[in-house]
Design a protein around this motif. Structure first.
Motif, mmCIF file in Angstrom:
data_model
loop_
_atom_site.group_PDB
_atom_site.id
_atom_site.type_symbol
_atom_site.label_atom_id
_atom_site.label_comp_id
_atom_site.label_asym_id
_atom_site.label_seq_id
_atom_site.Cartn_x
_atom_site.Cartn_y
_atom_site.Cartn_z
ATOM 1 N N TYR A 3 49.256 39.345 36.506
ATOM 2 C CA TYR A 3 49.686 39.085 37.879
ATOM 3 C C TYR A 3 51.212 38.976 37.942
ATOM 4 O O TYR A 3 51.874 38.646 36.966
ATOM 5 C CB TYR A 3 49.023 37.831 38.441
ATOM 6 C CG TYR A 3 49.406 36.555 37.740
ATOM 7 C CD1 TYR A 3 50.485 35.801 38.189
ATOM 8 C CD2 TYR A 3 48.699 36.091 36.643
ATOM 9 C CE1 TYR A 3 50.840 34.623 37.550
ATOM 10 C CE2 TYR A 3 49.038 34.920 36.012
ATOM 11 C CZ TYR A 3 50.113 34.191 36.466
ATOM 12 O OH TYR A 3 50.479 33.030 35.840
ATOM 13 N N CYS A 40 43.423 31.177 47.805
ATOM 14 C CA CYS A 40 44.177 32.412 47.679
ATOM 15 C C CYS A 40 44.487 32.650 46.209
ATOM 16 O O CYS A 40 44.236 31.796 45.367
ATOM 17 C CB CYS A 40 45.458 32.377 48.513
ATOM 18 S SG CYS A 40 46.648 31.133 47.996
ATOM 19 N N THR A 43 46.792 38.814 42.052
ATOM 20 C CA THR A 43 46.343 39.693 40.988
ATOM 21 C C THR A 43 47.178 40.962 41.062
ATOM 22 O O THR A 43 47.379 41.502 42.150
ATOM 23 C CB THR A 43 44.834 39.990 41.084
ATOM 24 O OG1 THR A 43 44.455 40.834 40.009
ATOM 25 C CG2 THR A 43 44.443 40.609 42.388
ATOM 26 N N ASN A 44 47.727 41.377 39.936
ATOM 27 C CA ASN A 44 48.688 42.472 39.893
ATOM 28 C C ASN A 44 49.833 42.155 40.856
ATOM 29 O O ASN A 44 50.494 41.148 40.713
ATOM 30 C CB ASN A 44 48.030 43.812 40.206
ATOM 31 C CG ASN A 44 46.947 44.177 39.215
ATOM 32 O OD1 ASN A 44 47.073 43.922 38.032
ATOM 33 N ND2 ASN A 44 45.867 44.735 39.705
ATOM 34 N N ASP A 46 49.157 42.039 44.209
ATOM 35 C CA ASP A 46 48.417 41.772 45.439
ATOM 36 C C ASP A 46 48.218 40.283 45.667
ATOM 37 O O ASP A 46 47.935 39.531 44.738
ATOM 38 C CB ASP A 46 47.031 42.432 45.383
ATOM 39 C CG ASP A 46 47.098 43.940 45.343
ATOM 40 O OD1 ASP A 46 48.050 44.504 45.917
ATOM 41 O OD2 ASP A 46 46.199 44.558 44.744
ATOM 42 N N MET A 48 45.694 37.757 47.410
ATOM 43 C CA MET A 48 44.336 37.667 47.938
ATOM 44 C C MET A 48 44.239 36.378 48.738
ATOM 45 O O MET A 48 44.708 35.330 48.284
ATOM 46 C CB MET A 48 43.311 37.584 46.802
ATOM 47 C CG MET A 48 43.322 38.737 45.859
ATOM 48 S SD MET A 48 42.069 38.546 44.565
ATOM 49 C CE MET A 48 42.661 37.092 43.710
ATOM 50 N N ARG A 50 41.442 34.054 51.137
ATOM 51 C CA ARG A 50 40.113 33.849 51.718
ATOM 52 C C ARG A 50 40.300 33.479 53.179
ATOM 53 O O ARG A 50 40.969 32.507 53.499
ATOM 54 C CB ARG A 50 39.378 32.728 50.988
ATOM 55 C CG ARG A 50 38.974 33.118 49.585
ATOM 56 C CD ARG A 50 38.165 32.052 48.950
ATOM 57 N NE ARG A 50 36.858 31.966 49.621
ATOM 58 C CZ ARG A 50 35.935 31.076 49.308
ATOM 59 N NH1 ARG A 50 36.168 30.192 48.362
ATOM 60 N NH2 ARG A 50 34.790 31.064 49.928
ATOM 61 N N ARG A 66 43.497 44.872 53.124
ATOM 62 C CA ARG A 66 42.284 45.595 52.765
ATOM 63 C C ARG A 66 41.312 44.605 52.144
ATOM 64 O O ARG A 66 41.719 43.560 51.653
ATOM 65 C CB ARG A 66 42.586 46.718 51.787
ATOM 66 C CG ARG A 66 43.201 46.256 50.486
ATOM 67 C CD ARG A 66 43.494 47.443 49.565
ATOM 68 N NE ARG A 66 44.343 47.081 48.457
ATOM 69 C CZ ARG A 66 43.967 46.382 47.393
ATOM 70 N NH1 ARG A 66 42.733 45.949 47.300
ATOM 71 N NH2 ARG A 66 44.814 46.105 46.421
ATOM 72 N N PRO A 67 40.031 44.926 52.156
ATOM 73 C CA PRO A 67 39.075 44.030 51.507
ATOM 74 C C PRO A 67 39.256 44.080 49.992
ATOM 75 O O PRO A 67 39.646 45.112 49.436
ATOM 76 C CB PRO A 67 37.708 44.572 51.917
ATOM 77 C CG PRO A 67 37.943 45.943 52.423
ATOM 78 C CD PRO A 67 39.388 46.053 52.803
ATOM 79 N N TRP A 68 38.972 42.981 49.335
ATOM 80 C CA TRP A 68 39.073 42.931 47.885
ATOM 81 C C TRP A 68 37.859 43.604 47.286
ATOM 82 O O TRP A 68 36.741 43.449 47.772
ATOM 83 C CB TRP A 68 39.142 41.479 47.425
ATOM 84 C CG TRP A 68 39.320 41.346 45.945
ATOM 85 C CD1 TRP A 68 40.471 41.558 45.248
ATOM 86 C CD2 TRP A 68 38.329 40.972 44.999
ATOM 87 N NE1 TRP A 68 40.257 41.329 43.917
ATOM 88 C CE2 TRP A 68 38.937 40.964 43.719
ATOM 89 C CE3 TRP A 68 36.994 40.635 45.088
ATOM 90 C CZ2 TRP A 68 38.260 40.654 42.564
ATOM 91 C CZ3 TRP A 68 36.319 40.323 43.914
ATOM 92 C CH2 TRP A 68 36.957 40.328 42.683
ATOM 93 N N THR A 69 38.074 44.363 46.238
ATOM 94 C CA THR A 69 36.974 44.994 45.512
ATOM 95 C C THR A 69 37.125 44.669 44.032
ATOM 96 O O THR A 69 38.221 44.445 43.539
ATOM 97 C CB THR A 69 36.985 46.520 45.700
ATOM 98 O OG1 THR A 69 38.245 47.027 45.295
ATOM 99 C CG2 THR A 69 36.739 46.900 47.150
ATOM 100 N N PRO A 71 37.536 45.254 40.193
ATOM 101 C CA PRO A 71 38.181 46.333 39.438
ATOM 102 C C PRO A 71 37.126 47.206 38.761
ATOM 103 O O PRO A 71 36.053 46.731 38.391
ATOM 104 C CB PRO A 71 39.025 45.596 38.402
ATOM 105 C CG PRO A 71 38.973 44.156 38.730
ATOM 106 C CD PRO A 71 37.872 43.946 39.714
#
Length: 74
Positions: A3, A40, A43-44, A46, A48, A50, A66-69, A71
């Motif tokens: 991250y 929250c 990651t990388n 990004d 995130m 909630r 965008r929605p989280w997906t 990996p």
């Protein structure tokens, strides 16, 4: 990829003073917990967040959201 520490530090600074704030490294990133629930994380490169079901569509309408997906696995 680990991250982005700079983004994580900015998030942590913005949340200073929140009662029960902790952070925990997980899934290759860092999660911020209030008091024991993830609110929250980073990651990388990004952030995130909630937002809950009621605010989801408004949040996704924001630029770059965008929605989280999960990996992809190798």
């Amino acid at each position: 990829m680990p991250y982005n520490v700079e983004i994580a530090q900015r998030v942590h600074k913005s949340m200073e003073g929140q009662e029960g704030l902790t952070d925990r490294k997980m899934v290759g990133g860092i999660a911020f917990m209030l008091p024991c629930n993830m609110c929250c994380g980073v990651t990388n490169y990004d952030l995130m967040v909630r937002v809950g079901a009621a605010a989801l569509q408004d949040a996704l309408a924001q630029p770059y959201a965008r929605p989280w997906t999960l990996p992809a696995t190798r």
